[in-house]
Design a protein around this motif. Structure first.
Motif, short mmCIF file in Angstrom:
data_model
loop_
_atom_site.label_atom_id
_atom_site.label_comp_id
_atom_site.label_asym_id
_atom_site.label_seq_id
_atom_site.Cartn_x
_atom_site.Cartn_y
_atom_site.Cartn_z
N LEU A 293 0.81 -1.21 0.00
CA LEU A 293 0.00 0.00 0.00
C LEU A 293 0.85 1.27 0.00
CD1 LEU A 293 -2.91 -0.99 2.43
CD2 LEU A 293 -2.96 -0.85 -0.08
N VAL A 294 1.96 1.26 0.74
CA VAL A 294 2.84 2.44 0.73
C VAL A 294 3.44 2.63 -0.66
CG1 VAL A 294 5.00 3.39 1.62
CG2 VAL A 294 3.35 2.38 3.20
N ALA A 295 3.91 1.54 -1.26
CA ALA A 295 4.51 1.63 -2.59
C ALA A 295 3.48 2.09 -3.62
CB ALA A 295 5.09 0.27 -3.00
N LEU A 296 2.25 1.59 -3.52
CA LEU A 296 1.20 1.99 -4.46
C LEU A 296 0.88 3.48 -4.32
CD1 LEU A 296 -0.92 1.34 -6.59
CD2 LEU A 296 -2.42 0.49 -4.77
N ALA A 297 0.85 3.98 -3.09
CA ALA A 297 0.57 5.40 -2.87
C ALA A 297 1.65 6.28 -3.49
CB ALA A 297 0.46 5.69 -1.37
N VAL A 298 2.93 5.90 -3.32
CA VAL A 298 4.02 6.68 -3.90
C VAL A 298 4.00 6.57 -5.42
CG1 VAL A 298 6.52 7.02 -3.93
CG2 VAL A 298 5.39 6.37 -1.81
N PHE A 299 3.68 5.38 -5.94
CA PHE A 299 3.56 5.17 -7.39
C PHE A 299 2.54 6.15 -7.97
CE2 PHE A 299 1.73 3.28 -11.15
CZ PHE A 299 2.78 2.62 -11.79
N VAL A 300 1.38 6.26 -7.33
CA VAL A 300 0.32 7.16 -7.80
C VAL A 300 0.78 8.61 -7.75
CG1 VAL A 300 -1.96 8.08 -7.18
CG2 VAL A 300 -1.59 5.60 -7.25
N ALA A 301 1.43 9.00 -6.65
CA ALA A 301 1.86 10.39 -6.49
C ALA A 301 2.85 10.80 -7.57
CB ALA A 301 2.46 10.59 -5.10
N PHE A 302 3.84 9.95 -7.83
CA PHE A 302 4.88 10.32 -8.80
C PHE A 302 4.43 10.13 -10.24
CE2 PHE A 302 7.49 10.64 -5.12
CZ PHE A 302 8.50 11.53 -5.49
N SER A 303 3.44 9.27 -10.46
CA SER A 303 2.85 9.21 -11.80
C SER A 303 2.14 10.53 -12.10
CB SER A 303 1.87 8.03 -11.89
OG SER A 303 1.39 7.89 -13.21
N GLY A 304 1.44 11.06 -11.08
CA GLY A 304 0.81 12.37 -11.25
C GLY A 304 1.83 13.47 -11.49
N LEU A 305 2.97 13.41 -10.78
CA LEU A 305 4.03 14.39 -10.99
C LEU A 305 4.55 14.32 -12.42
CD1 LEU A 305 6.00 16.53 -9.88
CD2 LEU A 305 7.49 14.66 -9.15
N GLY A 306 4.70 13.12 -12.96
CA GLY A 306 5.14 12.97 -14.34
C GLY A 306 4.18 13.63 -15.31
N GLY A 307 2.88 13.51 -15.04
CA GLY A 307 1.90 14.14 -15.92
C GLY A 307 1.92 15.65 -15.87
N LEU A 308 2.39 16.21 -14.76
CA LEU A 308 2.46 17.67 -14.60
C LEU A 308 3.79 18.25 -15.05
CD1 LEU A 308 0.82 17.94 -11.05
CD2 LEU A 308 -0.25 18.51 -13.24
N ALA A 309 4.77 17.40 -15.33
CA ALA A 309 6.14 17.87 -15.61
C ALA A 309 6.21 18.70 -16.89
CB ALA A 309 7.07 16.67 -15.72
N ASP A 310 6.95 19.80 -16.80
CA ASP A 310 7.25 20.63 -17.97
C ASP A 310 8.74 20.63 -18.28
OD1 ASP A 310 4.64 21.59 -18.65
OD2 ASP A 310 4.71 22.89 -16.88
N GLU A 311 9.54 20.03 -17.40
CA GLU A 311 10.98 19.94 -17.59
C GLU A 311 11.36 18.47 -17.73
OE1 GLU A 311 13.09 22.40 -17.93
OE2 GLU A 311 11.69 24.03 -17.47
N ALA A 312 12.31 18.19 -18.61
CA ALA A 312 12.70 16.82 -18.87
C ALA A 312 13.24 16.14 -17.62
CB ALA A 312 13.75 16.78 -19.98
N TRP A 313 14.05 16.86 -16.83
CA TRP A 313 14.66 16.23 -15.65
C TRP A 313 13.61 15.86 -14.60
CZ3 TRP A 313 14.35 17.98 -10.65
CH2 TRP A 313 13.95 19.30 -10.45
N VAL A 314 12.56 16.67 -14.48
CA VAL A 314 11.49 16.34 -13.54
C VAL A 314 10.78 15.06 -13.97
CG1 VAL A 314 9.29 17.11 -12.56
CG2 VAL A 314 11.15 18.76 -12.91
N TRP B 188 -2.28 12.37 -20.29
CA TRP B 188 -3.24 11.38 -19.81
C TRP B 188 -2.63 10.00 -19.69
CZ3 TRP B 188 -7.51 11.95 -17.26
CH2 TRP B 188 -8.16 13.17 -17.32
N VAL B 189 -1.50 9.77 -20.33
CA VAL B 189 -0.78 8.50 -20.14
C VAL B 189 -0.30 8.38 -18.69
CG1 VAL B 189 1.28 7.22 -20.84
CG2 VAL B 189 -0.13 8.34 -22.56
N PHE B 190 -0.09 9.52 -18.02
CA PHE B 190 0.29 9.54 -16.61
C PHE B 190 -0.92 9.69 -15.69
CE2 PHE B 190 4.01 10.95 -18.94
CZ PHE B 190 5.03 10.25 -18.34
N PHE B 191 -1.90 10.47 -16.11
CA PHE B 191 -3.05 10.73 -15.24
C PHE B 191 -3.97 9.51 -15.14
CE2 PHE B 191 -2.62 15.48 -16.44
CZ PHE B 191 -1.69 15.66 -15.43
N ALA B 192 -4.10 8.74 -16.20
CA ALA B 192 -4.95 7.55 -16.16
C ALA B 192 -4.48 6.56 -15.08
CB ALA B 192 -5.01 6.88 -17.53
#
Length: 486
Positions: free
Chosen positions: A105-126, A191-195
């Motif tokens: 459950l902890v790993a799944l929660a972090v997976f969801v959070a950083f997948s969302g961060l990827g969808g919001l990223a405007d910089e390649a390094w982020v 949406w590949v990240f938000f889905a």
């Protein structure tokens, strides 16, 4: 269950209801609690599969939008693969020691959070950092989910059926993710990240509800092997980086240096594991049962599939000019395994055993990739169809039985780390298959390839599948020789 008062009735007045068979009762209880766990961990495995498959389709659009150089675009995928494969055994051992539900459950929660961060990223390094963390958390989530599954069902028909379904759903993520990626990329690559955020959040809520809380008294009272965790994780990351670096056409020096670093780190890891009281990976576990042979067969089997999918995707899009959606729909037929595995595989396993069913699936894969060697410059969907159908059969018959064989004869307390070994082999196989296929295809310059180059490169999955079949037969022979219950 028989009422307590029944035990004091006179013999002449026997209980109206016959006594319940304890083993049958335990099977019923396992079924009631286990199917909910199965649904959640299958959903998580499917999520991981579609995550990387969707990105394969979306990378060109992502690179163009955020200004990621073409030569560096592969890191959107590679960062995930590096972390996923690198943290898998560490994640499996963490689940064994700290609790499978907690780790999952902890790993799944972090997976969801950083997948969302990827969808919001405007910089390649982020985006690349987000992908690395997402891969690392998947490295904890997968073996934790696998061990939740194997410990929720008693060994036997129930577990075999659950593993067949689990394998089918996981393989379906790889195949159907390409289709989903094509459609979502058309809407917008974010949406590949938000889905996955939406799906993952729903799975987290369901997981809290259906997965039995970890019982402290059932967890092993052992220390945590930090030195082993650091050296092995670093070794796996270095090893996979070396494969990716060479396959993506980067300098050979970087790849060779990574392999040397990996060899040194593995040597240090072995030294630590022989001396520490509570090792991260008990080295003897690799010699017990069928774990090592099954993992090696899995490496070759997954490597062959990813090499094939990579080459055929390039052939259809780069050489034949197909759209991402059309290419994804062509691969959709491989999702046949999601129907076959739940309906057929567990019945075959019940009759013949895991090892022979696995060998039959590997044979189907070897034939599928051999048929693809007939490719020419005019191939279309109908020409590829026999291979695609056989690949669906391969996944239906291999994925579940192979993972079941890997844990045969092992104590349940080590199922997490066993799952880590198996899925590390899968990830390394995926990276190795794509890298070797890339090298075989005109030294990585796919835009210059003609149909004869694709035919030559398709030898990679064909040879990989043949080796996997040979190893599968060897595993079956060892199981019969040692009378391992598979």
């Amino acid at each position: 269950m028989t009422d307590v008062r029944d035990s004091v009735r006179p013999a002449a007045n026997p209980p109206v209801n016959p006594p319940v068979n304890p083993s049958a009762n335990s099977s019923v209880n396992a079924a009631r609690t286990g199917w909910g766990v199965l649904a959640v961990v299958c959903g998580a495995l499917f999520l991981e599969g579609i995550d990387i498959a969707m990105l394969n389709v979306a990378v060109p659009a992502i690179a163009a939008d955020i200004g990621l150089a073409t030569a560096d675009a592969h890191w959107v995928i590679s960062a995930y693969v590096l972390a996923y494969g690198g943290f898998m055994i560490f994640g499996g051992r963490t689940a064994d020691l700290l609790g499978r539900r907690r780790t999952f459950l902890v790993a799944l929660a972090v997976f969801v959070a950083f997948s969302g961060l990827g969808g919001l990223a405007d910089e390649a390094w982020v985006l690349i950092v987000a992908r690395f963390v997402t891969g690392a958390t998947a490295g904890f989530m997968t073996p934790a989910g696998f061990s939740l599954l194997t410990t929720s069902f008693p060994e036997g028909p129930l577990r075999d059926r659950a593993l067949a379904i689990y394998g089918a759903i996981g393989a379906g993520g790889f195949t159907l993710g390409v289709v989903a990626g094509g459609f979502l990329t058309e809407v917008g690559w974010r949406w590949v990240f938000f889905a996955p955020v939406i799906v993952g959040a729903a799975l987290w809520i369901a997981g809290r509800a259906v997965i039995r809380p970890d019982v402290p008294s059932e967890l092993p009272r052992r220390g945590f092997d930090l030195g082993g965790a650091i050296t092995l994780t670093s070794a796996m990351v270095a090893l996979i980086y070396g494969v990716v670096a060479i396959g993506e056409g980067e300098t050979a020096t970087a790849g060779v240096m990574s392999f040397v670093a990996a060899a040194v780190l593995i040597g240090l890891f072995v030294m630590i594991e022989r001396r520490v009281a509570d090792p991260l990976l008990r080295l003897a576990v690799l010699r017990e049962g069928l774990l090592l042979r099954s993992s090696a067969a899995g490496l070759l089997f997954i490597g062959a599939f990813f090499a094939f999918q990579f080459l055929v995707t390039l052939y259809l899009q780069e050489f034949r000019g197909w759209s991402p959606i059309a290419t994804g729909l062509a691969f959709a037929v491989m999702g046949l395994d999601m129907i076959l595995a739940p309906l057929v595989t567990h019945r075959l396993v019940k009759r013949f055993g895991n090892a022979p069913v696995m060998v039959a699936g590997l044979l189907a894969g070897a034939v599928a990739f051999a048929l693809a060697l007939r490719i020419d410059g005019s191939w279309g969907y109908l020409d590829l169809l026999p291979s695609l159908v056989l690949i669906g059969v391969m996944f239906a018959l291999v994925y579940g039985p192979l993972t079941a064989a890997a844990t045969a004869g092992l104590d349940e307390a080590e199922h997490g780390v066993a799952g880590g070994v198996v899925y590390t082999a899968f990830q390394f196989g995926a990276a190795l298959g794509v890298s070797i296929a890339t090298i075989a295809l005109v030294e990585g310059h796919a835009a210059d390839a003609d149909w004869s180059d694709y035919r030559r490169a398709l030898l990679v999955p064909a040879i990989g599948a043949a080796l996997a079949l040979a190893l599968g037969i060897s595993t079956w022979a060892r199981a019969r020789r040692t009378r391992t219950p598979v």
